[in-house]
Design a protein around this motif. Structure first.
Motif, PDB file in Angstrom:
ATOM      1  N   ASP A   8     -14.550  -9.283   5.548  1.00 40.27           N
ATOM      2  CA  ASP A   8     -15.600 -10.566   5.822  1.00 40.27           C
ATOM      3  C   ASP A   8     -16.027 -11.478   4.503  1.00 40.27           C
ATOM      4  O   ASP A   8     -16.194 -10.975   3.464  1.00 40.27           O
ATOM      5  N   ASP A   9     -15.742 -12.801   4.833  1.00 41.22           N
ATOM      6  CA  ASP A   9     -16.016 -13.723   3.605  1.00 41.22           C
ATOM      7  C   ASP A   9     -17.361 -13.837   3.323  1.00 41.22           C
ATOM      8  O   ASP A   9     -17.569 -14.209   2.088  1.00 41.22           O
ATOM      9  N   GLU A  10     -18.296 -13.263   3.863  1.00 39.75           N
ATOM     10  CA  GLU A  10     -19.585 -13.116   3.555  1.00 39.75           C
ATOM     11  C   GLU A  10     -20.186 -11.643   2.852  1.00 39.75           C
ATOM     12  O   GLU A  10     -20.185 -10.777   3.648  1.00 39.75           O
ATOM     13  N   MET A  11     -20.200 -11.889   1.747  1.00 42.26           N
ATOM     14  CA  MET A  11     -20.691 -10.468   0.813  1.00 42.26           C
ATOM     15  C   MET A  11     -21.861  -9.791   1.253  1.00 42.26           C
ATOM     16  O   MET A  11     -21.774  -8.513   1.608  1.00 42.26           O
ATOM     17  N   PHE A  12     -23.159 -10.647   1.927  1.00 39.93           N
ATOM     18  CA  PHE A  12     -24.068 -10.029   2.252  1.00 39.93           C
ATOM     19  C   PHE A  12     -23.993  -9.298   3.523  1.00 39.93           C
ATOM     20  O   PHE A  12     -24.694  -8.334   3.895  1.00 39.93           O
ATOM     21  N   THR A  54     -12.991  -6.337  10.829  1.00 37.69           N
ATOM     22  CA  THR A  54     -12.627  -7.821  10.162  1.00 37.69           C
ATOM     23  C   THR A  54     -13.521  -8.695  11.107  1.00 37.69           C
ATOM     24  O   THR A  54     -13.589  -8.742  12.316  1.00 37.69           O
ATOM     25  N   ASP A  55     -14.080  -9.633  10.266  1.00 42.38           N
ATOM     26  CA  ASP A  55     -14.273 -10.898  10.920  1.00 42.38           C
ATOM     27  C   ASP A  55     -13.175 -11.651  11.497  1.00 42.38           C
ATOM     28  O   ASP A  55     -12.290 -11.641  10.914  1.00 42.38           O
ATOM     29  N   ILE A  56     -13.599 -12.713  12.278  1.00 46.54           N
ATOM     30  CA  ILE A  56     -12.574 -13.555  12.955  1.00 46.54           C
ATOM     31  C   ILE A  56     -12.416 -14.941  11.966  1.00 46.54           C
ATOM     32  O   ILE A  56     -11.365 -15.329  11.465  1.00 46.54           O
ATOM     33  N   ARG A  57     -13.455 -15.574  11.740  1.00 45.07           N
ATOM     34  CA  ARG A  57     -13.296 -16.783  10.900  1.00 45.07           C
ATOM     35  C   ARG A  57     -13.393 -16.415   9.287  1.00 45.07           C
ATOM     36  O   ARG A  57     -14.408 -16.066   8.815  1.00 45.07           O
ATOM     37  N   MET A  58     -12.327 -16.624   8.653  1.00 49.79           N
ATOM     38  CA  MET A  58     -12.385 -16.485   7.187  1.00 49.79           C
ATOM     39  C   MET A  58     -11.273 -17.430   6.430  1.00 49.79           C
ATOM     40  O   MET A  58     -10.242 -17.886   7.245  1.00 49.79           O
TER      41      MET A  58
END
Length: 535
Positions: A8-12, A54-58
């Motif tokens: 995921d591109d967001e670490m949090f 996994t997230d979709i938007r990265m």
């Protein structure tokens, strides 16, 4: 624990997910993180995870493209769960097309996500078991074809490639054997053969650095595998140092005795059956190498096996010391027997025959003393030991325990014989009390001194022989008075009193009423007067 990677591109989001879920309770361990699809692709290739979330938007490479690349191009085969903040049916459709396990919307519901992971753990475990069964069947067929059949060139080429054996200069076939597992506690601490196989697989990978594939095959009660000489380079190119390290690490992990048997070195996979056959020959020398637990066929220690019987003097000496319970001398004799097995190179079958001969002699003596060999608790294991994998030292311990227990049981039988076998004498009296028997006649029948018999009888049953006999006769007389119309003198004769007057006297003394009074009171419907009604 199954391995999971978070992408995921967001670490949090990643850190929050790690803290939110009890991964261990769900059967997973987070082993890596990535903030974009490209880094995740590299991470998946190196770690080979069981699950990728996994997230979709990265950036760089989005979630769906990552899944496509791994599915179509990569060697890894993880399960995917997609996280997305977008309730987009098109994404879900594409995800299903790539075999994605689940599609979960943000914000994540802890309970829902935990349930998803728990269900996935069950599925992964089943898939893992199915793959293991399939691999075992495939491996078993391959090994059996190599060692028992004449495989064609295509088959050999395929397995040389799978086993990475194209560049090797020599191969060995080796057996690993788990021993003495009957010593485990009853809570199931001993590994099964399949469990031992898994331990062996891990240990081989650890010793060799994981670069060499090992295909293990279960041969009845041991595990076989092929060792290429390329794996022996850290061990001076020799099989024994390798075997010593393998043996030590297996013992440390299993906690049981392990034996290793290495066949002769062969040049290529085509000839592996020759190494397999020589490894089987090495099995016959197990007891000769009980101290090390390693038998190497190529070391030239394969002297002629012996199939002879032990010296008759040893048999006689053993039995005499068991009967005399001469523990110190018995220990030395058993040492001598087992030293013979080892030093004179007895074949396992010859060891089995000689042990059976010893047991047969001891059991025969127990029978002659009117004993029951089933009273010896160690007998069953000693009769069945050849169906187990036992080290020579453990077999000696079991045999010593059997010999000592047999000696104690024989002493018990002698004591019973010396006491005249009082229970048998009592049974004899109860069966023959109506006959003209006496302490003297019974003592003669059982070859016992009558005075000694009288003393032992009183000590055992708390009454003198004559009192016991007369009580038996009076009890039977009472039954006849209740159930028959026999005359008093006929009752006296039936129960063993030759004189009816003496019968009446003894009956009255014991019961407090005469035989006639006893019967008359029953006829009148009352209770007999006398000792039965005394308080």
């Amino acid at each position: 624990m199954f391995k999971v990677i978070l992408v995921d591109d967001e670490m949090f989001t990643r850190k929050g997910l790690i803290k939110l879920i009890d991964w261990e309770a769900c059967g997973f361990e987070v082993v890596g993180e990535a903030d974009n699809g490209e880094d995740a692709l590299e991470l998946i290739g190196s770690i080979q995870p069981d699950l990728v979330i996994t997230d979709i938007r990265m950036p760089v490479l989005d979630g769906l493209e990552l899944i496509r690349r791994v599915t179509e191009e990569g060697d890894a085969d993880p399960v995917f769960i997609i996280l997305s903040g977008y309730d987009d049916f098109n994404y879900a459709q594409k995800a299903v097309r790539y075999g994605v396990h689940d599609f979960i919307l943000k914000p994540i519901d802890e309970i829902e996500f935990t349930e998803t992971l728990q269900a996935l753990t069950i599925k992964l475990a089943r898939d893992q078991e199915d793959r293991s069964i399939k691999d075992n069947l495939l491996t078993g067929a391959m090994i059996e074809t190599l060692i028992l059949d004449h495989p064609d060139d295509a088959f050999l080429a395929e397995w040389e490639d799978r086993l990475m054996l194209k560049e090797v200069n020599g191969l060995y076939y080796m057996f690993a054997e788990l021993n003495d597992i009957h010593l485990s506690t009853e809570d199931g601490m001993s590994p099964s053969l399949s469990g031992f196989r898994e331990i062996l697989q891990r240990t081989l990978q650890r010793i060799t650095g994981g670069g060499q594939p090992f295909y293990l095959h279960e041969h009845r009660n041991r595990v076989g595998f092929i060792i290429p000489d390329s794996m022996l380079q850290p061990f001076q190119g020799k099989i024994r140092p390798f075997a010593e390290v393998l043996l030590q690490q297996l013992r440390n992990e299993c906690g049981f005795r392990i034996f290793l048997y290495a066949g002769c070195k062969v040049g290529c996979l085509t000839d592996i059956r020759d190494s397999y056959r020589s490894a089987k020959e090495a099995l016959q020398y197990k007891y000769v190498h009980d101290d090390t637990g390693i038998v190497i066929h190529d070391e030239g220690s394969m002297q002629a096996l012996q199939y002879m019987s032990l010296d008759d003097k040893l048999y006689s000496q053993l039995v005499e010391q068991i009967e005399e319970m001469a523990s110190e001398n018995l220990d030395k004799t058993i040492d001598e027997i087992f030293d013979n097995f080892r030093d004179k190179c007895y074949a396992p079958e010859a060891v089995k025959t000689n042990i059976h001969q010893c047991v047969t002699m001891i059991v025969r003596i127990i029978h002659e003393m009117d004993g029951d060999e089933q009273e010896i608790t160690t007998l069953e294991m000693l009769l069945d030991w050849h169906d187990l994998n036992l080290s020579l030292s453990e077999l000696r311990r079991i045999f010593m325990t059997f010999a000592e227990e047999s000696g104690r049981y024989m002493a018990k039988l002698r004591k019973r014989q010396q006491s005249g076998d009082i229970p048998k004498i009592r049974s004899y009296i109860e069966a023959n009390y109506q006959e003209n028997i006496s302490l003297k006649s019974i003592a003669a029948a059982f070859y016992i001194n009558p005075v000694y018999l009288g003393q032992v009888f009183k000590k055992t049953y708390g009454m003198y022989f004559n009192d016991f006999l007369q009580q038996l006769r009076v009890n039977e007389a009472k039954r006849l008075l209740r159930q028959t119309d026999l005359r008093i003198y006929e009752v006296a004769e039936r129960v063993g009193f030759g004189n009816s007057d003496y019968f009446v006297t003894r009956f009255e003394k014991i019961e407090g009423v005469t035989p006639s009074e006893y019967r008359n009171s029953l006829i009148k419907g009352g209770s007999p007067k006398g000792r039965l009604n005394e308080t």
